[in-house]
Write a protein that holds these residues in place. Structure first.
Motif, PDB file in Angstrom:
ATOM      1  N   THR A 140       0.783  -1.177  -0.107  1.00  0.00           N
ATOM      2  CA  THR A 140       0.063  -0.029   0.276  1.00  0.00           C
ATOM      3  C   THR A 140       0.865   1.281   0.068  1.00  0.00           C
ATOM      4  O   THR A 140       2.109   1.269   0.425  1.00  0.00           O
ATOM      5  N   GLY A 141       0.337   2.314  -0.338  1.00  0.00           N
ATOM      6  CA  GLY A 141       1.041   3.591  -0.448  1.00  0.00           C
ATOM      7  C   GLY A 141      -0.342   4.782   0.026  1.00  0.00           C
ATOM      8  O   GLY A 141      -1.610   4.275  -0.295  1.00  0.00           O
ATOM      9  N   LEU A 142       0.097   5.660   0.850  1.00  0.00           N
ATOM     10  CA  LEU A 142      -0.875   6.762   0.971  1.00  0.00           C
ATOM     11  C   LEU A 142      -0.636   7.975   0.604  1.00  0.00           C
ATOM     12  O   LEU A 142       0.404   8.584   0.297  1.00  0.00           O
ATOM     13  N   ILE A 143      -1.661   8.568  -0.009  1.00  0.00           N
ATOM     14  CA  ILE A 143      -1.950   9.917  -0.659  1.00  0.00           C
ATOM     15  C   ILE A 143      -2.576  10.778   0.372  1.00  0.00           C
ATOM     16  O   ILE A 143      -3.817  10.647   0.605  1.00  0.00           O
ATOM     17  N   ILE A 144      -1.800  11.939   0.822  1.00  0.00           N
ATOM     18  CA  ILE A 144      -2.612  12.929   1.548  1.00  0.00           C
ATOM     19  C   ILE A 144      -3.229  13.902   0.557  1.00  0.00           C
ATOM     20  O   ILE A 144      -2.481  14.329  -0.213  1.00  0.00           O
ATOM     21  N   CYS A 145      -4.543  14.336   0.980  1.00  0.00           N
ATOM     22  CA  CYS A 145      -5.185  15.220   0.098  1.00  0.00           C
ATOM     23  C   CYS A 145      -5.365  16.537   0.860  1.00  0.00           C
ATOM     24  O   CYS A 145      -6.080  16.504   1.884  1.00  0.00           O
ATOM     25  N   ALA A 146      -5.209  17.601  -0.061  1.00  0.00           N
ATOM     26  CA  ALA A 146      -5.637  18.687   0.602  1.00  0.00           C
ATOM     27  C   ALA A 146      -7.259  19.008  -0.120  1.00  0.00           C
ATOM     28  O   ALA A 146      -7.366  18.221  -1.250  1.00  0.00           O
ATOM     29  N   LEU A 147      -7.988  19.932   0.293  1.00  0.00           N
ATOM     30  CA  LEU A 147      -9.307  19.938  -0.281  1.00  0.00           C
ATOM     31  C   LEU A 147      -9.609  21.236  -0.888  1.00  0.00           C
ATOM     32  O   LEU A 147      -9.218  22.311  -0.050  1.00  0.00           O
ATOM     33  N   VAL A 171       3.113   8.479  -0.232  1.00  0.00           N
ATOM     34  CA  VAL A 171       3.657   8.404  -1.544  1.00  0.00           C
ATOM     35  C   VAL A 171       3.170   9.420  -2.445  1.00  0.00           C
ATOM     36  O   VAL A 171       3.783   9.791  -3.388  1.00  0.00           O
ATOM     37  N   GLY A 172       2.590  10.328  -1.794  1.00  0.00           N
ATOM     38  CA  GLY A 172       2.072  11.486  -2.729  1.00  0.00           C
ATOM     39  C   GLY A 172       1.087  12.509  -1.957  1.00  0.00           C
ATOM     40  O   GLY A 172       0.609  12.193  -0.769  1.00  0.00           O
ATOM     41  N   PHE A 173       0.894  13.604  -2.876  1.00  0.00           N
ATOM     42  CA  PHE A 173       0.093  14.828  -2.244  1.00  0.00           C
ATOM     43  C   PHE A 173      -0.991  15.266  -3.266  1.00  0.00           C
ATOM     44  O   PHE A 173      -0.380  15.111  -4.359  1.00  0.00           O
ATOM     45  N   ASP A 174      -2.084  15.439  -3.052  1.00  0.00           N
ATOM     46  CA  ASP A 174      -3.096  15.894  -3.995  1.00  0.00           C
ATOM     47  C   ASP A 174      -4.018  16.960  -3.704  1.00  0.00           C
ATOM     48  O   ASP A 174      -4.009  17.203  -2.363  1.00  0.00           O
ATOM     49  N   LEU A 175      -4.460  17.724  -4.539  1.00  0.00           N
ATOM     50  CA  LEU A 175      -5.240  18.928  -4.177  1.00  0.00           C
ATOM     51  C   LEU A 175      -6.714  18.405  -4.780  1.00  0.00           C
ATOM     52  O   LEU A 175      -6.829  18.157  -6.043  1.00  0.00           O
ATOM     53  N   ALA A 176      -7.817  17.711  -3.922  1.00  0.00           N
ATOM     54  CA  ALA A 176      -8.967  17.121  -4.259  1.00  0.00           C
ATOM     55  C   ALA A 176     -10.131  17.857  -4.160  1.00  0.00           C
ATOM     56  O   ALA A 176     -10.131  18.895  -3.156  1.00  0.00           O
ATOM     57  N   GLY A 177     -11.092  17.567  -4.868  1.00  0.00           N
ATOM     58  CA  GLY A 177     -12.369  18.300  -4.743  1.00  0.00           C
ATOM     59  C   GLY A 177     -12.999  18.819  -5.747  1.00  0.00           C
ATOM     60  O   GLY A 177     -12.653  18.545  -6.901  1.00  0.00           O
ATOM     61  N   ASP A 178     -14.010  19.736  -5.667  1.00  0.00           N
ATOM     62  CA  ASP A 178     -14.713  20.379  -6.709  1.00  0.00           C
ATOM     63  C   ASP A 178     -13.990  21.334  -7.463  1.00  0.00           C
ATOM     64  O   ASP A 178     -13.828  22.489  -6.914  1.00  0.00           O
ATOM     65  N   GLU A 179     -13.510  20.982  -8.453  1.00  0.00           N
ATOM     66  CA  GLU A 179     -12.324  21.820  -9.220  1.00  0.00           C
ATOM     67  C   GLU A 179     -13.268  22.876 -10.125  1.00  0.00           C
ATOM     68  O   GLU A 179     -12.781  24.041 -10.233  1.00  0.00           O
ATOM     69  N   ALA A 180     -14.514  22.878 -10.365  1.00  0.00           N
ATOM     70  CA  ALA A 180     -15.385  23.821 -11.144  1.00  0.00           C
ATOM     71  C   ALA A 180     -15.477  25.105  -9.991  1.00  0.00           C
ATOM     72  O   ALA A 180     -15.539  26.103 -10.576  1.00  0.00           O
ATOM     73  N   ASN A 181     -15.647  24.889  -8.883  1.00  0.00           N
ATOM     74  CA  ASN A 181     -16.081  26.012  -7.908  1.00  0.00           C
ATOM     75  C   ASN A 181     -14.853  26.369  -7.121  1.00  0.00           C
ATOM     76  O   ASN A 181     -14.895  27.568  -6.691  1.00  0.00           O
ATOM     77  N   TYR A 182     -13.881  25.786  -7.205  1.00  0.00           N
ATOM     78  CA  TYR A 182     -12.563  25.964  -6.226  1.00  0.00           C
ATOM     79  C   TYR A 182     -11.319  25.913  -7.064  1.00  0.00           C
ATOM     80  O   TYR A 182     -10.693  24.707  -6.926  1.00  0.00           O
ATOM     81  N   PRO A 183     -10.736  26.740  -7.723  1.00  0.00           N
ATOM     82  CA  PRO A 183      -9.944  26.542  -8.735  1.00  0.00           C
ATOM     83  C   PRO A 183      -8.131  26.403  -7.817  1.00  0.00           C
ATOM     84  O   PRO A 183      -8.399  26.683  -6.673  1.00  0.00           O
ATOM     85  N   ALA A 184      -7.647  25.504  -8.209  1.00  0.00           N
ATOM     86  CA  ALA A 184      -6.234  25.225  -7.954  1.00  0.00           C
ATOM     87  C   ALA A 184      -5.514  26.466  -7.553  1.00  0.00           C
ATOM     88  O   ALA A 184      -4.788  26.625  -6.521  1.00  0.00           O
ATOM     89  N   LYS A 185      -5.621  27.517  -8.288  1.00  0.00           N
ATOM     90  CA  LYS A 185      -4.764  28.753  -8.177  1.00  0.00           C
ATOM     91  C   LYS A 185      -4.975  29.263  -6.661  1.00  0.00           C
ATOM     92  O   LYS A 185      -3.906  29.886  -6.230  1.00  0.00           O
ATOM     93  N   ASN A 186      -5.979  29.200  -6.075  1.00  0.00           N
ATOM     94  CA  ASN A 186      -5.959  29.632  -4.693  1.00  0.00           C
ATOM     95  C   ASN A 186      -5.072  28.954  -3.717  1.00  0.00           C
ATOM     96  O   ASN A 186      -5.161  29.270  -2.615  1.00  0.00           O
ATOM     97  N   HIS A 187      -4.569  27.743  -4.228  1.00  0.00           N
ATOM     98  CA  HIS A 187      -3.837  27.125  -3.209  1.00  0.00           C
ATOM     99  C   HIS A 187      -2.505  26.802  -3.527  1.00  0.00           C
ATOM    100  O   HIS A 187      -1.571  26.111  -3.513  1.00  0.00           O
ATOM    101  N   ILE A 188      -2.178  27.797  -4.433  1.00  0.00           N
ATOM    102  CA  ILE A 188      -0.753  27.635  -5.209  1.00  0.00           C
ATOM    103  C   ILE A 188       0.558  27.754  -4.138  1.00  0.00           C
ATOM    104  O   ILE A 188       1.444  27.150  -4.577  1.00  0.00           O
TER     105      ILE A 188
END
Length: 189
Positions: A140-147, A171-188
């Motif tokens: 197994t590997g674990l990915i930590i997700c920010a929202l 093993v990784g990090f991700d930015l997850a969730g509602d892409e349409a209403n919460y753009p990744a640029k807010n978490h740059i």
């Protein structure tokens, strides 16, 4: 000669699952038991109805509607033992489908409502996965997700958490969730 593709054959084939949500993979019986232990009210009190409610199937109208189900599962994953158990059972269930490598993703920030730290939450999941690795034919590997819908400060905290646990099962990090209403640029940051 080609072999017919059957459910039995698919189950026998070795597999890798690279996108499996911890809080989307709980057994209904476990949800009911954990809810009882924590005093959490559920919309259904029997396994069949709860499973039917949680299974959105192929006709889910949107990601937002799909994610609503996670409020139920995260509400019962608020202590060390529950998180450890959920991770263990998830890997056990995957191993029964001959999954040999399982990447588990979740956001620890959703599991601190009863006073656990982000570190403790992550540790619980990693212990459950590690115990499953010892008992079943699985890695197994674990990915930590920010929202995306959370404040950017939380994303930074979770990225730091992922770094703190690198080489310890994360093993990784991700930015997850509602892409349409919460753009990744807010978490740059």
């Amino acid at each position: 000669m080609t072999q017919e593709l059957t459910l039995e054959l698919v189950q026998k084939l070795p597999k890798a699952d690279l996108h499996c949500h911890l809080d989307g993979s709980l057994r209904p019986s476990t949800i009911l038991e954990l809810a009882d232990n924590l005093g959490v009210e559920l919309p259904y009190k029997d396994e069949v109805s709860l499973k039917e409610f949680l299974n959105v199937g192929f006709n889910c109208p949107s990601l937002v509607d799909y994610l609503k189900r996670f409020a139920i599962t995260t509400s019962v994953l608020q202590d060390f033992d529950g998180l450890k158990r959920a991770a263990y059972e998830m890997a056990e269930d995957a191993s029964k489908e001959n999954v040999r490598y399982l990447e588990v993703r979740f956001s620890p920030i959703l599991h601190i409502n009863h006073g656990m730290t982000l570190h403790d939450v992550t540790e619980a999941v990693l212990i459950g996965l590690s115990e499953a690795e010892r008992n079943f034919n699985i890695k197994t590997g674990l990915i930590i997700c920010a929202l995306r819908n959370q404040p950017p400060f939380n994303s930074l905290r979770l990225a730091e958490l992922a770094v703190a646990f690198k080489n310890r099962g994360v093993v990784g990090f991700d930015l997850a969730g509602d892409e349409a209403n919460y753009p990744a640029k807010n978490h740059i940051e």
